[in-house]
Design a protein around this motif. Structure first.
Motif, PDB file in Angstrom:
ATOM      1  N   ASP A 111       0.477  -1.052  -0.099  1.00 20.87           N
ATOM      2  CA  ASP A 111       0.080  -0.254   0.207  1.00 20.87           C
ATOM      3  C   ASP A 111       0.802   1.502  -0.004  1.00 20.87           C
ATOM      4  OD1 ASP A 111       1.376  -0.240   3.038  1.00 20.87           O
ATOM      5  OD2 ASP A 111      -1.401   0.289   3.499  1.00 20.87           O
ATOM      6  N   LYS A 112       2.211   1.541  -0.035  1.00 17.22           N
ATOM      7  CA  LYS A 112       3.046   2.055  -0.420  1.00 17.22           C
ATOM      8  C   LYS A 112       3.996   2.171  -1.255  1.00 17.22           C
ATOM      9  CE  LYS A 112       5.423   1.245   4.629  1.00 17.22           C
ATOM     10  NZ  LYS A 112       4.477  -0.167   4.659  1.00 17.22           N
ATOM     11  N   SER A 113       4.513   3.146  -1.141  1.00 17.90           N
ATOM     12  CA  SER A 113       5.878   3.120  -2.614  1.00 17.90           C
ATOM     13  C   SER A 113       7.366   2.714  -1.964  1.00 17.90           C
ATOM     14  CB  SER A 113       5.647   3.832  -3.592  1.00 17.90           C
ATOM     15  OG  SER A 113       4.669   3.520  -4.679  1.00 17.90           O
ATOM     16  N   TYR A 114       7.358   3.492  -0.460  1.00 15.71           N
ATOM     17  CA  TYR A 114       8.626   3.853  -0.393  1.00 15.71           C
ATOM     18  C   TYR A 114       8.434   3.228   1.015  1.00 15.71           C
ATOM     19  CZ  TYR A 114       9.305   7.666  -3.379  1.00 15.71           C
ATOM     20  OH  TYR A 114       9.376   8.190  -4.827  1.00 15.71           O
ATOM     21  N   ASP A 123      10.502  18.431  -2.603  1.00 15.44           N
ATOM     22  CA  ASP A 123       9.407  18.087  -1.458  1.00 15.44           C
ATOM     23  C   ASP A 123      10.035  16.911  -0.136  1.00 15.44           C
ATOM     24  OD1 ASP A 123       7.721  18.373   0.407  1.00 15.44           O
ATOM     25  OD2 ASP A 123       5.834  18.690  -0.189  1.00 15.44           O
ATOM     26  N   LEU A 124      10.518  17.543  -0.339  1.00 15.84           N
ATOM     27  CA  LEU A 124      11.562  16.650   1.132  1.00 15.84           C
ATOM     28  C   LEU A 124      10.352  15.987   1.892  1.00 15.84           C
ATOM     29  CD1 LEU A 124      14.357  14.689   1.754  1.00 15.84           C
ATOM     30  CD2 LEU A 124      15.067  17.034   3.713  1.00 15.84           C
ATOM     31  N   VAL A 125      10.322  16.801   2.613  1.00 12.03           N
ATOM     32  CA  VAL A 125       9.078  16.660   3.507  1.00 12.03           C
ATOM     33  C   VAL A 125       7.840  15.494   3.657  1.00 12.03           C
ATOM     34  CG1 VAL A 125       7.606  17.488   5.493  1.00 12.03           C
ATOM     35  CG2 VAL A 125       9.729  18.742   4.729  1.00 12.03           C
ATOM     36  N   HIS A 126       7.250  15.339   2.275  1.00  7.24           N
ATOM     37  CA  HIS A 126       6.983  14.948   1.246  1.00  7.24           C
ATOM     38  C   HIS A 126       5.992  13.723   0.625  1.00  7.24           C
ATOM     39  CE1 HIS A 126       5.309  18.837   3.486  1.00  7.24           C
ATOM     40  NE2 HIS A 126       4.233  17.641   4.126  1.00  7.24           N
ATOM     41  N   TYR A 127       8.083  13.454   0.220  1.00  2.00           N
ATOM     42  CA  TYR A 127       7.582  12.530  -1.634  1.00  2.00           C
ATOM     43  C   TYR A 127       7.409  11.470  -0.356  1.00  2.00           C
ATOM     44  CZ  TYR A 127      12.219  10.603  -0.228  1.00  2.00           C
ATOM     45  OH  TYR A 127      12.837  10.400  -0.572  1.00  2.00           O
ATOM     46  N   ARG A 128       7.529  10.867   0.603  1.00  2.00           N
ATOM     47  CA  ARG A 128       7.435   9.642   0.806  1.00  2.00           C
ATOM     48  C   ARG A 128       5.773   9.208   0.515  1.00  2.00           C
ATOM     49  NH1 ARG A 128      12.796   9.928   2.935  1.00  2.00           N
ATOM     50  NH2 ARG A 128      14.249   8.869   2.911  1.00  2.00           N
ATOM     51  N   GLU A 129       5.226  10.028   0.801  1.00  2.00           N
ATOM     52  CA  GLU A 129       3.822   9.907   0.570  1.00  2.00           C
ATOM     53  C   GLU A 129       3.331   9.554  -0.877  1.00  2.00           C
ATOM     54  OE1 GLU A 129       2.554  13.438   2.392  1.00  2.00           O
ATOM     55  OE2 GLU A 129       3.038  13.005   4.230  1.00  2.00           O
ATOM     56  N   ASP A 130       3.896   9.842  -1.727  1.00  2.00           N
ATOM     57  CA  ASP A 130       3.721   9.251  -3.303  1.00  2.00           C
ATOM     58  C   ASP A 130       3.713   8.293  -3.315  1.00  2.00           C
ATOM     59  OD1 ASP A 130       4.106  12.131  -3.658  1.00  2.00           O
ATOM     60  OD2 ASP A 130       5.900  12.304  -5.078  1.00  2.00           O
ATOM     61  N   ARG A 131       3.038   7.545  -4.477  1.00  2.00           N
ATOM     62  CA  ARG A 131       2.303   6.283  -4.807  1.00  2.00           C
ATOM     63  C   ARG A 131       2.709   5.847  -5.948  1.00  2.00           C
ATOM     64  NH1 ARG A 131      -2.293   2.497  -3.786  1.00  2.00           N
ATOM     65  NH2 ARG A 131      -1.161   0.862  -4.229  1.00  2.00           N
ATOM     66  N   TYR A 132       3.509   5.165  -6.541  1.00  2.00           N
ATOM     67  CA  TYR A 132       3.402   4.925  -7.786  1.00  2.00           C
ATOM     68  C   TYR A 132       2.620   3.614  -8.178  1.00  2.00           C
ATOM     69  CZ  TYR A 132       6.459   9.214  -8.060  1.00  2.00           C
ATOM     70  OH  TYR A 132       6.502  10.843  -8.006  1.00  2.00           O
ATOM     71  N   ILE A 188       4.099   0.822 -12.031  1.00  2.00           N
ATOM     72  CA  ILE A 188       4.146   0.707 -13.142  1.00  2.00           C
ATOM     73  C   ILE A 188       3.410   0.043 -14.287  1.00  2.00           C
ATOM     74  CG2 ILE A 188       5.739  -0.379 -14.069  1.00  2.00           C
ATOM     75  CD1 ILE A 188       8.280   0.358 -12.366  1.00  2.00           C
ATOM     76  N   LEU A 189       3.114   0.232 -15.550  1.00  2.00           N
ATOM     77  CA  LEU A 189       2.042   0.721 -16.129  1.00  2.00           C
ATOM     78  C   LEU A 189       2.487  -0.718 -17.100  1.00  2.00           C
ATOM     79  CD1 LEU A 189      -0.042   3.190 -17.178  1.00  2.00           C
ATOM     80  CD2 LEU A 189      -0.497   1.875 -15.183  1.00  2.00           C
ATOM     81  N   ASP A 190       3.662  -0.276 -18.399  1.00  2.00           N
ATOM     82  CA  ASP A 190       4.204  -1.235 -18.870  1.00  2.00           C
ATOM     83  C   ASP A 190       5.989  -0.632 -18.968  1.00  2.00           C
ATOM     84  OD1 ASP A 190       4.633   1.314 -21.133  1.00  2.00           O
ATOM     85  OD2 ASP A 190       2.783   0.907 -21.302  1.00  2.00           O
ATOM     86  N   THR A 191       7.246  -1.299 -19.575  1.00  2.00           N
ATOM     87  CA  THR A 191       8.375  -0.975 -20.024  1.00  2.00           C
ATOM     88  C   THR A 191       8.484   0.142 -20.501  1.00  2.00           C
ATOM     89  OG1 THR A 191       8.234  -1.356 -22.034  1.00  2.00           O
ATOM     90  CG2 THR A 191       9.127  -3.240 -20.588  1.00  2.00           C
ATOM     91  N   GLU A 192       8.025   1.153 -20.533  1.00  2.00           N
ATOM     92  CA  GLU A 192       7.717   2.940 -20.704  1.00  2.00           C
ATOM     93  C   GLU A 192       7.502   3.400 -19.475  1.00  2.00           C
ATOM     94  OE1 GLU A 192       9.467   4.157 -23.355  1.00  2.00           O
ATOM     95  OE2 GLU A 192      10.546   2.218 -24.975  1.00  2.00           O
ATOM     96  N   ASN A 193       6.014   3.227 -19.178  1.00  2.00           N
ATOM     97  CA  ASN A 193       5.358   4.060 -18.678  1.00  2.00           C
ATOM     98  C   ASN A 193       4.653   3.899 -16.932  1.00  2.00           C
ATOM     99  OD1 ASN A 193       4.118   5.991 -20.812  1.00  2.00           O
ATOM    100  ND2 ASN A 193       3.303   4.085 -21.853  1.00  2.00           N
ATOM    101  N   TYR A 194       4.526   4.521 -16.535  1.00  2.00           N
ATOM    102  CA  TYR A 194       4.212   4.702 -14.456  1.00  2.00           C
ATOM    103  C   TYR A 194       3.314   5.433 -15.106  1.00  2.00           C
ATOM    104  CZ  TYR A 194       6.856   8.619 -13.744  1.00  2.00           C
ATOM    105  OH  TYR A 194       7.189  10.329 -13.976  1.00  2.00           O
ATOM    106  N   VAL A 195       2.064   5.180 -13.564  1.00  2.00           N
ATOM    107  CA  VAL A 195       0.994   5.964 -12.747  1.00  2.00           C
ATOM    108  C   VAL A 195       1.901   6.591 -11.635  1.00  2.00           C
ATOM    109  CG1 VAL A 195      -1.068   6.007 -14.299  1.00  2.00           C
ATOM    110  CG2 VAL A 195      -0.781   4.398 -12.143  1.00  2.00           C
ATOM    111  N   GLN A 196       0.862   7.829 -11.072  1.00  2.00           N
ATOM    112  CA  GLN A 196       1.119   8.160  -9.964  1.00  2.00           C
ATOM    113  C   GLN A 196      -0.157   8.259  -9.302  1.00  2.00           C
ATOM    114  OE1 GLN A 196       3.085  12.090  -8.892  1.00  2.00           O
ATOM    115  NE2 GLN A 196       2.792  12.182  -6.894  1.00  2.00           N
ATOM    116  N   LEU A 197      -0.194   7.141  -8.239  1.00  2.00           N
ATOM    117  CA  LEU A 197      -1.605   6.946  -8.511  1.00  2.00           C
ATOM    118  C   LEU A 197      -2.449   8.037  -6.982  1.00  2.00           C
ATOM    119  CD1 LEU A 197      -1.028   3.288  -7.060  1.00  2.00           C
ATOM    120  CD2 LEU A 197      -2.303   4.221  -9.335  1.00  2.00           C
ATOM    121  N   ASN A 198      -1.534   9.113  -6.655  1.00  2.00           N
ATOM    122  CA  ASN A 198      -2.361   9.803  -5.809  1.00  2.00           C
ATOM    123  C   ASN A 198      -1.547  11.137  -5.900  1.00  2.00           C
ATOM    124  OD1 ASN A 198       0.477   9.586  -4.968  1.00  2.00           O
ATOM    125  ND2 ASN A 198       0.305   9.865  -2.819  1.00  2.00           N
TER     126      ASN A 198
END
Ligand code: FAD
Length: 423
Positions: free
Chosen positions: A87-90, A402-411, A413-423
């Motif tokens: 449920d998290k990326s980091y 944004d050192l303070v918050h970037y670890r809240e990001d979630r990603y 990977i869709l395929d070998t080229e693309n990803y989405v950011q989930l939040n």
């Protein structure tokens, strides 16, 4: 072919696994791993103590208690063993260590590792083989073993590089390096100058600011780091001099301080490697190597994991596959002269065209995609998916923004080229 792998961190595990996969009836590969601690995982093994271990060896790991990764798990797995959905990326350090243990068990690597064996000497022999002098730390017995080839996977975050500050012998307070940092409590109510604004300096300035009275992040970056730090963190230029109880900065200002906290990085160190191997370290540049991996003078010696600011575990896997293609004669290495010429061209490109310093010779960052492609092309391997590099670079930019918050990001990977950011 008998291969020795030195170290059972994430690089050594990838090397062991790839040696197993390269083992065929036509070209048998037998691999033995040597690990001086009693665990796999290398720097991801948190050791509360600092200084020496119970065998009198310097503690290897630089891990601190609260650490969460600075890269999303989507780019931290191995190509054939990704980090499972979460449920998290980091992730917390414990989750990475668990992942490495799962990798080790899944591919049955543990039985190939001789734990509590310190490699004390790696020396080339006239027979073209390598002699390893080993110490069994449990019995203190020494022994020697011969191998056809050696992969060095001993990491490069264990030998602190300390800034030689004027007045460091005059300063009466505490001085410590991030290698010996574990928890923020000893910084409670202290005034601390943090030297260096690399990933560790930034992360640790933020972490100790929760306890410290004042944190001065001192760095020689041309511009102020834009990330929003808490109010008790200020940024300053380099320290010009330490006095008994204060630091004088290059802009002439002076601050009373209790602790100098060196986040000044690490030295590449191969204390066991004989000079006869023909590899030297000059200001953190290990050379001469072909594509940062294979020793030009003795190509049966390879280094897995020297480049930094990379998708580490995937790159280790790729580098091990790269080496084995040559060692199993599936691909032919360029001549010694051609490898040296390529190295000189890379130095010109990095030092003259890009203005890098020697200590940045193995730095990849935005160059990593090209580097992975070069390795793949030279050894006719499947390249790493470009999405890894894209996401690594996005995460590094978010770290700076944004050192303070970037670890809240979630990603995802869709395929070998693309990803989405989930939040
Ligand atoms: P190590 O993990 O250092 O393993 C080397 C192994 O070799 C150790 O087990 C050691 O005991 C053994 N060894 C050394 N010398 C000998 C000898 N003479 N004989 C026998 N065994 C020996 N990377 C990321 O991708 N994401 C992150 O978020 C991240 N965070 C990090 C945070 C910290 C605090 C640090 C220090 C590093 C971080 N890294 C991160 C980088 C990390 O070092 C790599 O991800 C990776 O773990 C390095 O693996 P390695 O196998 O090359 O080295």
């Amino acid at each position: 072919m008998r291969v020795a792998v030195i170290g059972a961190g994430s690089a050594g595990l990838a090397a062991l696994h790839q040696c197993d996969l390269a083992n065929t009836a036509e070209h048998p590969v037998e691999v033995v791993g040597y690990e001086k601690t009693d665990k796999v995982g290398g720097t991801w093994v948190y050791v509360p103590e600092t200084g020496k271990d119970s065998y009198g060896l310097p503690i290897h790991s630089s891990m601190y208690d609260s650490l969460r990764t600075n890269l999303p798990k989507e780019v931290m797995g191995y190509p054939d063993f990704p980090i499972p959905e979460n449920d998290k990326s980091y992730l917390h350090r414990t989750e990475i260590l668990e992942f490495l243990n799962n990798y080790c068990d899944h591919f049955k690597l543990r039985e190939k590792i001789r734990f509590l064996h310190n490699v004390e000497l790696v020396e080339p022999l006239e027979s073209n083989k390598w002699r390893l002098n080993l110490r069994n730390l449990q019995t203190n017995e020494t022994s020697s073993e011969e191998f056809d080839a050696v992969m060095i996977c001993n990491g490069h975050y264990f030998a602190p590089a300390l800034a030689n500050l004027a007045g460091k012998d005059v300063f009466k307070g505490q001085q410590l390096h991030s290698h010996d940092y574990r928890k923020p409590e000893p910084f409670a109510d202290k005034r601390v100058v943090v030297i260096g604004a690399g990933p560790s300096g930034m992360d640790l300035a933020l972490e100790i600011s929760k306890k410290a009275k004042r944190v001065i992040l001192s760095h020689h970056l041309k511009e102020t780091i834009l990330t929003k730090f808490p109010d008790n963190v200020v940024q300053k230029v380099d320290v010009a001099e330490l006095k008994e109880n204060s630091a004088v900065f290059k802009d002439g200002s002076e601050e009373d301080i209790d602790i100098v906290f060196y986040c000044t990085g690490y030295k590449y160190s191969f204390p066991f490697l004989s000079p006869k191997a023909g590899v030297s370290v000059d200001s953190n540049m290990v050379q001469p190597l072909y594509k940062h991996v294979i020793a030009v003078e003795k190509p049966s010696l390879a280094f897995i994991g020297l480049p930094f600011y990379v998708c580490a575990f995937s790159m280790f896997d790729l580098q091990a596959r790269f080496v084995l293609k040559f060692w199993t004669n599936e691909c032919e290495l360029p001549s010694r002269q051609a490898m040296l010429q390529e190295l000189e061209a890379e130095k010109r490109e990095r030092f003259e065209a890009k203005g890098f310093q020697k200590r940045q010779f193995h730095m990849m960052g935005p160059l990593q995609g090209d580097y992975y492609n070069e390795l793949a092309l030279a050894a006719k391997l499947e390249p790493l998916p470009p999405v890894l590099t894209k996401l690594h670079n996005e995460s590094s930019n978010r770290f700076l923004e944004d050192l303070v918050h970037y670890r809240e990001d979630r990603y995802r990977i869709l395929d070998t080229e693309n990803y989405v950011q989930l939040n």
